[in-house]
Design an enzyme around this catalytic site. Sequence first.
Site, mmCIF file in Angstrom:
data_model
loop_
_atom_site.group_PDB
_atom_site.id
_atom_site.type_symbol
_atom_site.label_atom_id
_atom_site.label_comp_id
_atom_site.label_asym_id
_atom_site.label_seq_id
_atom_site.Cartn_x
_atom_site.Cartn_y
_atom_site.Cartn_z
ATOM 1 N N HIS A 1 42.405 -40.467 -30.399
ATOM 2 C CA HIS A 1 43.012 -39.620 -29.370
ATOM 3 C C HIS A 1 43.325 -40.501 -28.159
ATOM 4 O O HIS A 1 42.917 -40.249 -27.032
ATOM 5 C CB HIS A 1 42.071 -38.470 -29.006
ATOM 6 C CG HIS A 1 42.699 -37.395 -28.179
ATOM 7 N ND1 HIS A 1 42.931 -37.534 -26.822
ATOM 8 C CD2 HIS A 1 43.157 -36.169 -28.493
ATOM 9 C CE1 HIS A 1 43.491 -36.442 -26.353
ATOM 10 N NE2 HIS A 1 43.651 -35.588 -27.352
ATOM 11 N N ASP B 1 38.089 -33.313 -27.429
ATOM 12 C CA ASP B 1 38.490 -33.784 -26.098
ATOM 13 C C ASP B 1 37.398 -33.423 -25.100
ATOM 14 O O ASP B 1 36.959 -32.284 -25.028
ATOM 15 C CB ASP B 1 39.789 -33.099 -25.660
ATOM 16 C CG ASP B 1 40.993 -33.663 -26.391
ATOM 17 O OD1 ASP B 1 40.802 -34.422 -27.346
ATOM 18 O OD2 ASP B 1 42.121 -33.326 -25.987
ATOM 19 N N HIS C 1 35.753 -30.012 -21.292
ATOM 20 C CA HIS C 1 37.190 -30.280 -21.278
ATOM 21 C C HIS C 1 37.928 -29.201 -20.480
ATOM 22 O O HIS C 1 38.796 -28.504 -21.009
ATOM 23 C CB HIS C 1 37.687 -30.319 -22.733
ATOM 24 C CG HIS C 1 39.095 -30.793 -22.901
ATOM 25 N ND1 HIS C 1 39.565 -31.967 -22.351
ATOM 26 C CD2 HIS C 1 40.140 -30.267 -23.581
ATOM 27 C CE1 HIS C 1 40.833 -32.119 -22.691
ATOM 28 N NE2 HIS C 1 41.211 -31.102 -23.430
ATOM 29 N N ASP D 1 47.847 -30.138 -29.101
ATOM 30 C CA ASP D 1 47.753 -31.394 -29.862
ATOM 31 C C ASP D 1 46.629 -31.348 -30.900
ATOM 32 O O ASP D 1 46.495 -32.262 -31.715
ATOM 33 C CB ASP D 1 47.612 -32.631 -28.954
ATOM 34 C CG ASP D 1 46.513 -32.529 -27.922
ATOM 35 O OD1 ASP D 1 46.206 -31.417 -27.468
ATOM 36 O OD2 ASP D 1 45.944 -33.577 -27.560
ATOM 37 N N HIS D 2 45.858 -30.239 -30.895
ATOM 38 C CA HIS D 2 44.776 -30.089 -31.865
ATOM 39 C C HIS D 2 44.985 -28.904 -32.806
ATOM 40 O O HIS D 2 44.275 -28.785 -33.801
ATOM 41 C CB HIS D 2 43.438 -29.941 -31.131
ATOM 42 C CG HIS D 2 43.123 -31.133 -30.289
ATOM 43 N ND1 HIS D 2 42.180 -32.068 -30.635
ATOM 44 C CD2 HIS D 2 43.680 -31.581 -29.132
ATOM 45 C CE1 HIS D 2 42.161 -33.031 -29.721
ATOM 46 N NE2 HIS D 2 43.063 -32.757 -28.806
HETATM 47 ZN ZN LIG Z 1 43.915 -33.518 -26.952
#
Ligand SMILES: [Zn+2]
Length: 310
Positions: free
Chosen positions: A275, A205, A182, A96-97
Amino acid sequence: MTSTRRRVLKAGLALFGSAFLPRAEAGPGGGSRLILLGTGGGPRPRKTNSAAAQVIVINDAAYVIDCGDGVARQLVSAGIRLSQLRHILVTHQHSDHNADYGNLILLAWISGLKTRIDCWGPPPLQRMTELFMEMNAYDIRTRIEDEGRGPLQPLVHVHELSKGGVVFEDENVRVRAALVDHPPVVPALGYRFDAADRSIVVSGDTKPSESLIALARGADVLVHEALYPAGVDRLVAGVPNASSLRRSILSHHTSAEDAGRVAQAAGVKTLVLSHLVPADDPAITDQMWIDAARTHYAGKIIVGKDLLEI
Ligand SMILES: [Zn+2]
């Protein structure tokens, strides 16, 4: 910053392109623009918002932080020319990044970029870049031969980061990183941008992180990831092929309430919740996000929206 700059770039306005925007939008005299490009957490495509990405623009140079799915299109929707791309900073190697990391480089080149891009982030950023170029070698070669473009690869300079500290400093900004928490993704980074007019921190994150608090100390704006724990059960019910997703989400993110704690401890002026997890649950209102963060934080709170400029 004028109040007119603090507003969502309406899709209709973006249709007219950057030429329609007043010149003041470009931040003359070193003023910085921060635009949230994608404010949803997690890689699952959604109608309501795009995956993690934001851009800081200073003196026509674009610094993109994270490259979730759709980042190039979101930049265009925000009125940013892809040829302005100067630096890409990836916080960590979760899809997602980084899903559109390579695509952003390729599409910027196709859109007219002919100047250097520096790419920063955890390993294996170098290998990812090489493999992306290899995967797209046919298209790149064809466009060089058929369209008369200069080569892409010499423009791209990759710098892998595995620890905190100063990342780079240029005529616009000083960028620092901190290792955040994370698991199991190591390393994961947060970034701080000190520009002439203000300082902006992007958490990436992380669980509540002391090193992120130290990085964000006294910053004007902290863009922090945020989780609404009561919404996680509904979220995981919609993803039937990930048996430990609930445990994973709850173990390596920060609740909105804790994001407020972090912002208060760091003494930042404005907390931007982004996010968001869940990202598309209509039962969780903006006021609920704000109330959660407000529990421990007295400053200004903004709930992130795609294309919101701060
Ligand atoms: Zn993420």
